[in-house]
Design a protein around this motif. Structure first.
Motif, PDB file in Angstrom:
ATOM      1  N   PHE A 130       0.815  -1.222   0.000  1.00  0.00           N
ATOM      2  CA  PHE A 130       0.000   0.000   0.000  1.00  0.00           C
ATOM      3  C   PHE A 130       0.854   1.280   0.000  1.00  0.00           C
ATOM      4  CE2 PHE A 130      -3.605  -2.337   2.528  1.00  0.00           C
ATOM      5  CZ  PHE A 130      -3.854  -3.132   1.419  1.00  0.00           C
ATOM      6  N   GLY A 131       2.198   1.144  -0.034  1.00  0.00           N
ATOM      7  CA  GLY A 131       3.076   2.316   0.086  1.00  0.00           C
ATOM      8  C   GLY A 131       3.717   2.407   1.453  1.00  0.00           C
ATOM      9  N   GLN A 132       3.317   1.488   2.349  1.00  0.00           N
ATOM     10  CA  GLN A 132       3.905   1.421   3.701  1.00  0.00           C
ATOM     11  C   GLN A 132       5.234   0.666   3.635  1.00  0.00           C
ATOM     12  OE1 GLN A 132       3.736   2.509   7.050  1.00  0.00           O
ATOM     13  NE2 GLN A 132       2.048   1.211   7.733  1.00  0.00           N
ATOM     14  N   ALA A 133       6.271   1.237   4.249  1.00  0.00           N
ATOM     15  CA  ALA A 133       7.568   0.558   4.241  1.00  0.00           C
ATOM     16  C   ALA A 133       7.514  -0.707   5.086  1.00  0.00           C
ATOM     17  CB  ALA A 133       8.641   1.495   4.777  1.00  0.00           C
ATOM     18  N   ALA A 134       8.000  -1.811   4.527  1.00  0.00           N
ATOM     19  CA  ALA A 134       8.201  -3.032   5.319  1.00  0.00           C
ATOM     20  C   ALA A 134       9.380  -2.783   6.265  1.00  0.00           C
ATOM     21  CB  ALA A 134       8.484  -4.199   4.377  1.00  0.00           C
ATOM     22  N   PRO A 135       9.471  -3.546   7.353  1.00  0.00           N
ATOM     23  CA  PRO A 135      10.557  -3.310   8.339  1.00  0.00           C
ATOM     24  C   PRO A 135      11.893  -3.816   7.822  1.00  0.00           C
ATOM     25  CG  PRO A 135       9.240  -5.193   9.011  1.00  0.00           C
ATOM     26  CD  PRO A 135       8.583  -4.649   7.771  1.00  0.00           C
ATOM     27  N   VAL A 136      12.426  -3.126   6.816  1.00  0.00           N
ATOM     28  CA  VAL A 136      13.603  -3.627   6.094  1.00  0.00           C
ATOM     29  C   VAL A 136      14.870  -3.662   6.954  1.00  0.00           C
ATOM     30  CG1 VAL A 136      13.088  -3.434   3.646  1.00  0.00           C
ATOM     31  CG2 VAL A 136      13.559  -1.364   4.936  1.00  0.00           C
ATOM     32  N   ALA A 137      14.997  -2.729   7.899  1.00  0.00           N
ATOM     33  CA  ALA A 137      16.210  -2.739   8.735  1.00  0.00           C
ATOM     34  C   ALA A 137      16.215  -3.994   9.606  1.00  0.00           C
ATOM     35  CB  ALA A 137      16.270  -1.475   9.577  1.00  0.00           C
ATOM     36  N   LEU A 149      19.013 -14.154   1.607  1.00  0.00           N
ATOM     37  CA  LEU A 149      18.900 -13.018   0.698  1.00  0.00           C
ATOM     38  C   LEU A 149      17.640 -12.225   1.045  1.00  0.00           C
ATOM     39  CD1 LEU A 149      19.633 -15.234  -2.370  1.00  0.00           C
ATOM     40  CD2 LEU A 149      21.130 -13.362  -1.622  1.00  0.00           C
ATOM     41  N   LEU A 150      17.703 -10.922   0.812  1.00  0.00           N
ATOM     42  CA  LEU A 150      16.520 -10.079   1.034  1.00  0.00           C
ATOM     43  C   LEU A 150      16.132  -9.423  -0.292  1.00  0.00           C
ATOM     44  CD1 LEU A 150      14.422  -8.729   2.914  1.00  0.00           C
ATOM     45  CD2 LEU A 150      16.117  -6.921   3.344  1.00  0.00           C
ATOM     46  N   ILE A 151      14.881  -9.637  -0.694  1.00  0.00           N
ATOM     47  CA  ILE A 151      14.367  -9.087  -1.943  1.00  0.00           C
ATOM     48  C   ILE A 151      13.199  -8.163  -1.601  1.00  0.00           C
ATOM     49  CG2 ILE A 151      13.233  -9.696  -4.132  1.00  0.00           C
ATOM     50  CD1 ILE A 151      14.773 -12.528  -3.538  1.00  0.00           C
ATOM     51  N   GLU A 152      13.160  -7.002  -2.225  1.00  0.00           N
ATOM     52  CA  GLU A 152      12.059  -6.068  -1.955  1.00  0.00           C
ATOM     53  C   GLU A 152      11.102  -6.009  -3.144  1.00  0.00           C
ATOM     54  OE1 GLU A 152      15.234  -2.929  -0.697  1.00  0.00           O
ATOM     55  OE2 GLU A 152      13.302  -2.200   0.043  1.00  0.00           O
ATOM     56  N   ASP A 153       9.813  -6.090  -2.839  1.00  0.00           N
ATOM     57  CA  ASP A 153       8.769  -5.864  -3.846  1.00  0.00           C
ATOM     58  C   ASP A 153       8.269  -4.439  -3.636  1.00  0.00           C
ATOM     59  OD1 ASP A 153       6.361  -5.558  -5.192  1.00  0.00           O
ATOM     60  OD2 ASP A 153       5.706  -7.623  -4.856  1.00  0.00           O
ATOM     61  N   CYS A 154       8.693  -3.545  -4.540  1.00  0.00           N
ATOM     62  CA  CYS A 154       8.384  -2.114  -4.430  1.00  0.00           C
ATOM     63  C   CYS A 154       7.280  -1.703  -5.401  1.00  0.00           C
ATOM     64  CB  CYS A 154       9.637  -1.286  -4.713  1.00  0.00           C
ATOM     65  SG  CYS A 154      10.975  -1.591  -3.561  1.00  0.00           S
ATOM     66  N   THR A 169      16.393   0.071  -1.831  1.00  0.00           N
ATOM     67  CA  THR A 169      17.853   0.165  -1.676  1.00  0.00           C
ATOM     68  C   THR A 169      18.349  -0.647  -0.480  1.00  0.00           C
ATOM     69  OG1 THR A 169      17.745   2.154  -0.289  1.00  0.00           O
ATOM     70  CG2 THR A 169      17.821   2.498  -2.673  1.00  0.00           C
ATOM     71  N   PHE A 170      17.453  -1.411   0.159  1.00  0.00           N
ATOM     72  CA  PHE A 170      17.837  -2.170   1.356  1.00  0.00           C
ATOM     73  C   PHE A 170      18.143  -3.634   1.052  1.00  0.00           C
ATOM     74  CE2 PHE A 170      15.648   1.519   2.918  1.00  0.00           C
ATOM     75  CZ  PHE A 170      16.306   1.841   4.093  1.00  0.00           C
ATOM     76  N   GLY A 171      17.527  -4.178   0.019  1.00  0.00           N
ATOM     77  CA  GLY A 171      17.657  -5.602  -0.263  1.00  0.00           C
ATOM     78  C   GLY A 171      18.828  -5.899  -1.195  1.00  0.00           C
ATOM     79  N   ASP A 172      19.001  -7.189  -1.504  1.00  0.00           N
ATOM     80  CA  ASP A 172      20.000  -7.581  -2.498  1.00  0.00           C
ATOM     81  C   ASP A 172      19.556  -7.112  -3.874  1.00  0.00           C
ATOM     82  OD1 ASP A 172      22.044  -9.440  -1.032  1.00  0.00           O
ATOM     83  OD2 ASP A 172      20.068  -9.899  -0.220  1.00  0.00           O
ATOM     84  N   ALA A 173      18.242  -7.060  -4.072  1.00  0.00           N
ATOM     85  CA  ALA A 173      17.663  -6.512  -5.304  1.00  0.00           C
ATOM     86  C   ALA A 173      16.204  -6.188  -5.007  1.00  0.00           C
ATOM     87  CB  ALA A 173      17.769  -7.506  -6.452  1.00  0.00           C
ATOM     88  N   ALA A 174      15.620  -5.314  -5.842  1.00  0.00           N
ATOM     89  CA  ALA A 174      14.220  -4.929  -5.646  1.00  0.00           C
ATOM     90  C   ALA A 174      13.525  -4.843  -6.997  1.00  0.00           C
ATOM     91  CB  ALA A 174      14.131  -3.574  -4.941  1.00  0.00           C
ATOM     92  N   ALA A 175      12.215  -5.097  -6.974  1.00  0.00           N
ATOM     93  CA  ALA A 175      11.414  -5.041  -8.200  1.00  0.00           C
ATOM     94  C   ALA A 175      10.389  -3.920  -8.082  1.00  0.00           C
ATOM     95  CB  ALA A 175      10.699  -6.373  -8.410  1.00  0.00           C
ATOM     96  N   VAL A 194      16.063  -3.086  -9.531  1.00  0.00           N
ATOM     97  CA  VAL A 194      17.180  -2.230  -9.117  1.00  0.00           C
ATOM     98  C   VAL A 194      18.081  -3.012  -8.157  1.00  0.00           C
ATOM     99  CG1 VAL A 194      15.897  -0.063  -9.428  1.00  0.00           C
ATOM    100  CG2 VAL A 194      15.947  -1.151  -7.175  1.00  0.00           C
ATOM    101  N   THR A 195      19.358  -2.695  -8.187  1.00  0.00           N
ATOM    102  CA  THR A 195      20.323  -3.342  -7.291  1.00  0.00           C
ATOM    103  C   THR A 195      21.609  -2.532  -7.243  1.00  0.00           C
ATOM    104  OG1 THR A 195      21.543  -5.400  -6.824  1.00  0.00           O
ATOM    105  CG2 THR A 195      21.288  -4.809  -9.138  1.00  0.00           C
ATOM    106  N   ASN A 196      22.351  -2.718  -6.145  1.00  0.00           N
ATOM    107  CA  ASN A 196      23.698  -2.137  -6.050  1.00  0.00           C
ATOM    108  C   ASN A 196      24.770  -3.168  -6.374  1.00  0.00           C
ATOM    109  OD1 ASN A 196      23.516   0.677  -5.380  1.00  0.00           O
ATOM    110  ND2 ASN A 196      22.677   0.100  -3.396  1.00  0.00           N
ATOM    111  N   ASN A 197      24.345  -4.422  -6.646  1.00  0.00           N
ATOM    112  CA  ASN A 197      25.286  -5.509  -6.914  1.00  0.00           C
ATOM    113  C   ASN A 197      25.561  -5.582  -8.422  1.00  0.00           C
ATOM    114  OD1 ASN A 197      26.386  -8.035  -7.541  1.00  0.00           O
ATOM    115  ND2 ASN A 197      25.413  -9.010  -5.767  1.00  0.00           N
ATOM    116  N   GLU A 198      26.763  -5.152  -8.800  1.00  0.00           N
ATOM    117  CA  GLU A 198      27.097  -4.981 -10.221  1.00  0.00           C
ATOM    118  C   GLU A 198      27.057  -6.300 -11.004  1.00  0.00           C
ATOM    119  OE1 GLU A 198      30.907  -3.108 -12.269  1.00  0.00           O
ATOM    120  OE2 GLU A 198      30.420  -2.062 -10.405  1.00  0.00           O
ATOM    121  N   ALA A 199      27.622  -7.355 -10.401  1.00  0.00           N
ATOM    122  CA  ALA A 199      27.665  -8.651 -11.090  1.00  0.00           C
ATOM    123  C   ALA A 199      26.250  -9.203 -11.257  1.00  0.00           C
ATOM    124  CB  ALA A 199      28.537  -9.628 -10.305  1.00  0.00           C
TER     125      ALA A 199
END
Ligand SMILES: *Cc1c(COP(=O)(O)O)cnc(C)c1O
Length: 363
Positions: A130-137, A149-154, A169-175, A194-199
């Motif tokens: 609904f737009g509410q942040a999951a407790p990613v920390a 692994l942590l995956i975010e559904d955005c 920006t918290f997970g290994d990757a997000a959709a 999106v991801t910060n993991n280049e490989a």
């Protein structure tokens, strides 16, 4: 009043002829605008890489595949969500393991996630519902402790933030989804990873284009899931408005909350501490929900139920033989939640009318 009007806010109605002109001479698939959108969206989010895809479901599937999720693996995913966050796990021949959600925030309950971890668990999918942040920390800590692994559904959380960082920006990757009704919507299906993991980014970019980065360079098999050039052009034109549209959603939510605050038959949305909720959906928990919805329909107010069944209660998962009591929160939300119009461009008069109609129903 419709549940959603895609063209109510300035910046939403684009001139198709001008869009076609703007991509003139470029291929409809893999045109330059796709790369431009990828750069613009990753810059807004503050993340290294963005891989445009055909939709968000494909994005989730590609993430799971490229992270190596396979037969015998378990992936923990919320009992209350859209089906994509569970069905893509099954598509990898892995097992979706449902965890219940928090009764106030409607996103994953971290304590229940911990209870569901077994020796076969490989990943957790956090949905920012609904737009509410999951407790990613907290989830990141649990995942690090158990090597998951942590995956975010955005899909419902464009520019939802936690502290000073955006969801995704918290997970290994997000959709992300750019389905037309989402906070940032294309004129058809579209999504991204999106991801910060280049490989991982390079692998996923290949995976979504038949395993190839260049023509005929298939070093592996993959799938065909790409964002069209025209959809990229639509999203590039709309992206600069996203913050303003979210601001309008948040203001609309504040109006609803102040006008409905004293009705004892309702529970209004609460926002998780230190986060920004972007109100893709404004869902109230209402006593006599179904009668209220019928009454609102009769008064010309269209509402929607997100979602009429918690995932474990759907026929698709009946093979798991869950009982509604296994997920008490998710199972009560399916009976009580009602989503009110919240789209940018909705007027204060509209909101006042909806609230007055609800008040009359309960009086
Ligand atoms: C919309 C949505 C999806 C699927 O997005 P598509 O782009 O339609 O595949 C996935 N997860 C959630 C939470 C959604 O709301």
């Amino acid at each position: 009043m419709p549940f959603i009007d895609l063209f109510a806010a300035p910046g939403t109605r684009l001139d198709i002829t001008r869009l076609v002109d703007s991509i003139d001479g470029e291929p409809f698939v893999r045109g330059r605008k796709v790369g431009e959108f990828s750069e613009a969206f990753s810059k807004v989010l503050g993340i290294a890489d963005c891989i445009p895809t055909g939709n968000c479901t494909d994005a989730l599937f590609a993430i799971l595949k490229c992270l190596g999720i396979k037969q015998g693996d378990e992936v923990i995913t919320p009992a209350f969500s859209w089906i994509s966050s569970a069905e893509t796990v099954s598509l990898c021949n892995a097992v979706p393991v449902f965890a219940d959600v928090d009764p106030h925030m409607y996103v994953l309950d971290v304590a229940d996630v911990e209870k569901k971890i077994t020796a076969r668990t490989r990943a957790v999918i956090a949905v920012h519902l609904f737009g509410q942040a999951a407790p990613v920390a907290a989830l990141r800590k649990v995942c690090d402790k158990h090597n998951l692994l942590l995956i975010e559904d955005c899909a419902q959380a464009h520019l939802t933030s936690v502290g000073n960082r955006y969801a995704g920006t918290f997970g290994d990757a997000a959709a992300f989804s750019f389905y037309p009704t989402k906070n940032l919507g294309a004129y058809g299906d579209a999504g991204c990873i999106v991801t910060n993991n280049e490989a991982l980014a390079e692998k996923m970019r290949r995976y979504c284009n038949h395993g190839a980065l260049q023509k005929d360079d298939h070093i592996m098999e993959g799938m065909n899931s790409r964002m069209d050039t025209l959809q990229a052009a639509v999203l590039l034109a709309k992206l600069p408005h996203l913050q303003d549209w979210n601001r309008q959603r948040i203001e609309n939510a504040q109006h609803y909350c102040s006008l409905l605050a004293d009705i004892p038959f309702l529970k209004l949305p609460v926002v998780s501490a230190d986060t920004i909720h972007t109100f893709h959906i404004f869902a109230i928990r209402a006593q006599r929900r179904d009668q209220l919805q019928t009454y609102l329909t009769g008064q010309g107010v269209e509402t929607i139920i997100h979602y009429p069944a918690a995932l474990p209660n759907l026929p698709a998962y009946s093979y798991m033989r869950h009982q509604p009591g296994d997920f008490p929160v998710a199972s009560s939300l399916q009976d009580e939640l009602l989503s009110l119009p919240i789209y940018p461009g909705l007027t204060l008069a509209d909101i006042e009318f909806v609230c007055q109609t609800i008040r009359t129903f309960y009086a």
